[in-house]
Design a protein around this motif. Sequence first.
Motif, short mmCIF file in Angstrom:
data_model
loop_
_atom_site.label_atom_id
_atom_site.label_comp_id
_atom_site.label_asym_id
_atom_site.label_seq_id
_atom_site.Cartn_x
_atom_site.Cartn_y
_atom_site.Cartn_z
N ASN A 1 1.00 -1.10 0.49
CA ASN A 1 -0.27 0.34 -0.28
C ASN A 1 0.73 1.36 -0.07
O ASN A 1 2.15 0.82 0.45
N ARG A 2 0.65 1.80 -1.25
CA ARG A 2 1.04 3.36 -1.13
C ARG A 2 1.06 4.34 0.68
O ARG A 2 0.31 4.30 1.81
N ASP B 1 1.50 8.39 1.92
CA ASP B 1 0.38 9.43 0.57
C ASP B 1 1.86 10.59 0.90
O ASP B 1 2.97 10.50 1.27
N HIS C 1 -1.16 4.40 3.52
CA HIS C 1 -2.68 3.87 3.16
C HIS C 1 -3.09 2.61 3.44
O HIS C 1 -1.90 1.74 4.24
N GLN D 1 -9.44 0.52 -3.22
CA GLN D 1 -9.57 1.32 -4.65
C GLN D 1 -9.07 0.50 -5.66
O GLN D 1 -9.18 -0.80 -5.22
N HIS E 1 -5.16 0.98 -8.57
CA HIS E 1 -4.17 2.08 -9.58
C HIS E 1 -3.07 2.16 -8.26
O HIS E 1 -2.35 3.20 -8.31
N ASN E 2 -2.47 1.61 -7.26
CA ASN E 2 -2.04 2.56 -6.32
C ASN E 2 -1.17 1.66 -5.35
O ASN E 2 -0.92 1.48 -3.76
N GLY F 1 -0.29 8.27 -10.25
CA GLY F 1 0.12 9.03 -8.98
C GLY F 1 1.38 8.93 -8.28
O GLY F 1 2.30 8.56 -9.27
N CYS G 1 4.50 7.53 -4.65
CA CYS G 1 4.57 6.84 -3.25
C CYS G 1 5.60 7.70 -2.26
O CYS G 1 6.71 7.28 -3.26
#
Length: 681
Positions: free
Chosen positions: A96-97, A99, A105, A109, A111-112, A152, A154
């Motif tokens: 998980n990214r 932010d 995170h 959702q 694309h993350n 996005g 990270c």
Amino acid sequence: MTTAGRKILFGGDHNPEQWPRPVWDEDLAAFELARIDTVTLGVFDWALLQPDEDTYDFTLLDEIVETVSAAGMKIIMATATGALPPWLAHRHPEVNRTDFEGRRHVYGQRHNACPSSPVFRRLSAALADRVAGHYAGHPALVAWHVGNEYGGACYCGSCTVAFQHWLRRRYGSLDVLNDAWNATFWSHTFTDWAQIVAPNALSEHWRGPDHTAFQGITLDYLRFTSDAMLTNFLDEKAAIRAHDTAVPVTTNFMGMYRPIDYHRWAEHLDVASWDNYPPDDRAHARMALTHDLMRGLKGGAPFWLMEQTPTVTASRDVNPLKRPGVMRLWSWQAVAHGADAVLFFQMRQSRGACEKYHGAVLDHAGRTDTRSFREVATLGAELERLGDAVLGARTPARAALLFDWDSWWAVEISDGPNRHVRYQQVVMAYHRALWQAGAQLDVVPVTADLSPYDVVVAPLLHMVKGDLAQRLEAVAARGGSVLATFLSGRVDESDNAFLADVPGPLAALFGVRVEETDAQPPEVTNPVRLLGPGSNHDTGIVSDARLVFELVVPDGAEVVGTYGADFYAGTPAVTRRRTGSGGDAWYVATALDDAGVAWVVRRVLDRHGLTGPYADVEDLELAVREREGTRTAFVLHHGRKPVEVAAHASGTDLLTGRRVELGELLRLDPTDVLVLREDPA
Ligand code: GLA
Ligand code: ZN
């Protein structure tokens, strides 16, 4: 593949796994009615294909592949890594990214994934390996679709370490890095790579991603992020290539998308593809620009329109319908600019979640007697009629627009001179003028070979890298025209100012020196009087300029326009330097309004005979594709009122078979499309 039976691919994202079986057959029956021949499968199937870390299960996807290929569909097979499955994020929270504010995170959702996570890299490549191993060699396969809409950023620990490695490779030593980042300023001299952290709200930034104390660090992090995601793409591509060396590999881009430098990715894609979701229904010039930008990724080779909505989007606050004829018009516009595939998102409207109101070829009821389905079917029939007529055909452009992510980033993360200057707005202003004038155009990176072009327009060429200045000089030296604007030639590749007169390495070409730069809020205008130099027939115009006002001292250039107000009234705002060989270099030192930009651009194009035959007909577009000397002209009417024009060539309308004679009066209603196979000259 032979040309026989080849045509523009038509179809789109298809997700039978989200619907009960009886729906699958309904879908296929509808596809036949609409001449749909291509489906993209499995973009978000990670959880389906790999229910846990040790289990892969292709049962359902196999059935889908069998069903759609039995119905004659071609398949674009996704690697299914567009969204993480919950088990993965739960078992390996590092995927998980983190932010911009430094928050790690939790699951949700799409694309993350953290692009630097070793677990993500291992498991995404493993899934791509399984998918490719499973479907390589399938006769219906036409492309591999890796991931989905990469984007996005990270700011986690893994990304920080990966950034440090990336910097080591780029700079080799900390001395070089400290120099590039001008680290002495504010005591930032790094003495160990481990001291370098990701630039975010906890470090260099104070008011969001565009406000940084150190442009060099932030710029490199943007480059690093783009490269990190490229690594993810390459991990999966390598996994595919271990099973299949032939079928093209792509991923769907997003046009003018700031976070990813598509030029840095381009060489790794076999075919460029992109998703076209314009901001509103008057975006025809912008779409033309974006199509050209995407075509420019592969040196002018055809691209694929991977997604567009047939009707509405759902992600905006307000989601208007595409009016009758608009989906067709925009689809033809894509083809006119080089698309060899016209694909939708998606085939059937989502049952639930955030895209349940997003349009689709088939609505929730699966009806085929709706306006929107009929329009899809009409387009399907037309594309079938067109057959292979323009496949592989290219745009015969003698004008080029430069587009550069580094300049985009550098201008928008800059403190000073004016935060209201937006790269895209300036590029779009110059593009709009070129487009309205009907110039056949390539949109190319700053590294492109400029020798095919008579005209090169370089808005906001803030950063000048490598031998670009010399290559622009060469255009003017062989009689071509070059145009640049305010805030050009300001910084080098590291975003440090040139220790020279502005515009740095471009100063000799344009024959100007910018001594000072004024900036004003958007509501302040300065009337710039534009006059043709030495031409008493030219009455000129007054253009309202705003945002940035460079104070120019000509040094070899003649004055074409002057400011009308403030303490610099009467001084040059637009200049032109003529070269001995009949070339010229235009410098526009301020943000002219649309009329002013059009005035300048028309002069540049007219000199080279590059203004198109419908230049003065508002919103009537002419785009040409050419293959082996045969020209196919697309006349596209984006305007809201019918127009009558004299045909620019004789030929045959490929959609109706009708003959058109040169000079014949053509009436085009709003959204009309003419696909004219021109007679040989
Ligand atoms: C993107 C995605 C699709 C879908 C559409 C909706 O382009 O790739 O999965 O979400 O947007 O507009
Ligand atoms: Zn990360």
